[in-house]
Design a protein around this motif. Sequence first.
Motif, mmCIF file in Angstrom:
data_model
loop_
_atom_site.group_PDB
_atom_site.id
_atom_site.type_symbol
_atom_site.label_atom_id
_atom_site.label_comp_id
_atom_site.label_asym_id
_atom_site.label_seq_id
_atom_site.Cartn_x
_atom_site.Cartn_y
_atom_site.Cartn_z
ATOM 1 N N ASN A 167 -53.269 6.732 11.406
ATOM 2 C CA ASN A 167 -53.537 7.930 12.203
ATOM 3 C C ASN A 167 -54.736 7.727 13.138
ATOM 4 N N SER A 168 -54.755 6.590 13.826
ATOM 5 C CA SER A 168 -55.852 6.289 14.743
ATOM 6 C C SER A 168 -55.305 5.719 16.037
ATOM 7 N N LYS A 169 -55.717 6.297 17.149
ATOM 8 C CA LYS A 169 -55.317 5.790 18.458
ATOM 9 C C LYS A 169 -55.975 4.452 18.782
ATOM 10 N N ALA A 170 -56.940 4.048 17.961
ATOM 11 C CA ALA A 170 -57.613 2.762 18.181
ATOM 12 C C ALA A 170 -56.799 1.599 17.641
ATOM 13 N N VAL A 171 -55.696 1.889 16.965
ATOM 14 C CA VAL A 171 -54.873 0.857 16.329
ATOM 15 C C VAL A 171 -53.529 0.759 17.027
ATOM 16 N N GLY A 172 -53.111 -0.476 17.317
ATOM 17 C CA GLY A 172 -51.830 -0.691 17.964
ATOM 18 C C GLY A 172 -51.090 -1.878 17.371
ATOM 19 N N PHE A 173 -50.023 -2.278 18.027
ATOM 20 C CA PHE A 173 -49.089 -3.295 17.544
ATOM 21 C C PHE A 173 -49.126 -4.495 18.482
ATOM 22 N N VAL A 174 -49.142 -5.693 17.902
ATOM 23 C CA VAL A 174 -48.939 -6.925 18.671
ATOM 24 C C VAL A 174 -47.483 -7.342 18.505
ATOM 25 N N TYR A 175 -46.739 -7.422 19.617
ATOM 26 C CA TYR A 175 -45.354 -7.877 19.545
ATOM 27 C C TYR A 175 -45.320 -9.361 19.890
ATOM 28 N N VAL A 176 -45.006 -10.185 18.893
ATOM 29 C CA VAL A 176 -44.965 -11.632 19.063
ATOM 30 C C VAL A 176 -43.501 -12.054 19.209
ATOM 31 N N ALA A 177 -43.118 -12.512 20.395
ATOM 32 C CA ALA A 177 -41.711 -12.825 20.655
ATOM 33 C C ALA A 177 -41.169 -13.879 19.704
ATOM 34 N N SER A 178 -42.013 -14.840 19.311
ATOM 35 C CA SER A 178 -41.527 -15.892 18.408
ATOM 36 C C SER A 178 -41.369 -15.396 16.973
ATOM 37 N N HIS A 179 -41.741 -14.142 16.704
ATOM 38 C CA HIS A 179 -41.496 -13.530 15.396
ATOM 39 C C HIS A 179 -40.323 -12.547 15.456
ATOM 40 N N THR A 180 -39.620 -12.551 16.584
ATOM 41 C CA THR A 180 -38.540 -11.594 16.835
ATOM 42 C C THR A 180 -37.569 -11.460 15.672
ATOM 43 N N PHE A 181 -37.135 -12.579 15.146
ATOM 44 C CA PHE A 181 -36.055 -12.541 14.160
ATOM 45 C C PHE A 181 -36.556 -12.183 12.769
ATOM 46 N N HIS A 182 -37.833 -12.394 12.515
ATOM 47 C CA HIS A 182 -38.432 -11.888 11.281
ATOM 48 C C HIS A 182 -38.689 -10.388 11.386
ATOM 49 N N TYR A 183 -38.946 -9.907 12.610
ATOM 50 C CA TYR A 183 -39.123 -8.470 12.826
ATOM 51 C C TYR A 183 -37.824 -7.694 12.596
ATOM 52 N N GLY A 184 -36.680 -8.385 12.681
ATOM 53 C CA GLY A 184 -35.392 -7.719 12.586
ATOM 54 C C GLY A 184 -34.621 -7.719 13.892
ATOM 55 N N ASP A 185 -35.109 -8.469 14.895
ATOM 56 C CA ASP A 185 -34.431 -8.601 16.188
ATOM 57 C C ASP A 185 -34.104 -7.222 16.758
ATOM 58 N N ARG A 186 -35.131 -6.403 16.924
ATOM 59 C CA ARG A 186 -34.910 -5.004 17.293
ATOM 60 C C ARG A 186 -35.800 -4.555 18.453
ATOM 61 N N ALA A 187 -36.050 -5.427 19.402
ATOM 62 C CA ALA A 187 -36.955 -5.080 20.504
ATOM 63 C C ALA A 187 -36.517 -3.813 21.221
#
Length: 288
Positions: A167-187
């Motif tokens: 619950n903090s606007k100071a926190v975000g997400f790093v999207y690493v393309a080479s982790h795409t398929f571990h993420y679930g391939d859901r860009a």
Amino acid sequence: MVRIALDPTPFHHDFSLLEFPEVAARLGYEHLQLTPHVDLSPFFRYPKADDDLVARFKKAAKDAGVGVPAILPVQRISWPDEPQREAAVRNFRRIIELAVQLEIPVINTEFSGRPERAEDSETAFYRSMDELLPVIEEEGLRLNIDPHPDDFVEDGLEAWRVLRGLNSKAVGFVYVASHTFHYGDRATTLLPEIGDRLGAVYAADTFDHRRSHGLRYISNPPGNEARIHQHLRIGDGDVNWDELFDTLRMTGYLDREDALIVSNVFAEDERADEVSRFQLQRLRELIG
């Protein structure tokens, strides 16, 4: 204007920390993301930079005309055992101090927990954030986190839920393309869900380890828990780059003044100059 930054990891063995800005400039980059280095913030250990080294690095970056929009430390902030977690928090506090001294507004990092102890690791992560997040918010920094393969959370959507829970606007997400398929391939569905909390995108290619009915790679013994991915040149793997950048464009990321894309190819150090130049050109084409 999207900023394209070089990850200097391929050059760690041949150049000193203070030479990285000149290396980036020579290769055509206007920006550099600092990554774990023995003279600055080593993996899992206490940072080694003092005020003198900070001043010398700032001068080197200014002389080279290279901006440093982000720093990437890796500390065990989600480690399920308390001694390691406590050490990671202490180390991370110093990293925050260094980011402020270096005038770097963004810290990109990883959860650094353990998948076989996912519940304990998540608890440890929130405990660490109870200590670190107030300092990050007070300093006006942005913290972005990547759910790295072999972490307590690997799926991109589930990782976003963990971060959203802070619950903090100071926190975000790093999207690493080479982790795409571990993420679930859901860009196409994940990135719109993250929205303006997407803090950085890393650009390197990888093969889809799930193909051939799970036999794309063979590692012994059969059934082991090894996580396999690559950081290849764009186009040398299975990532759908047109789809990824179409989604980034649709969500408005490419129109943001703070948009950051980092080239982080690690598989071809012997051709690091050539590959780095190729990455810059290809990213400009994808953005354009």
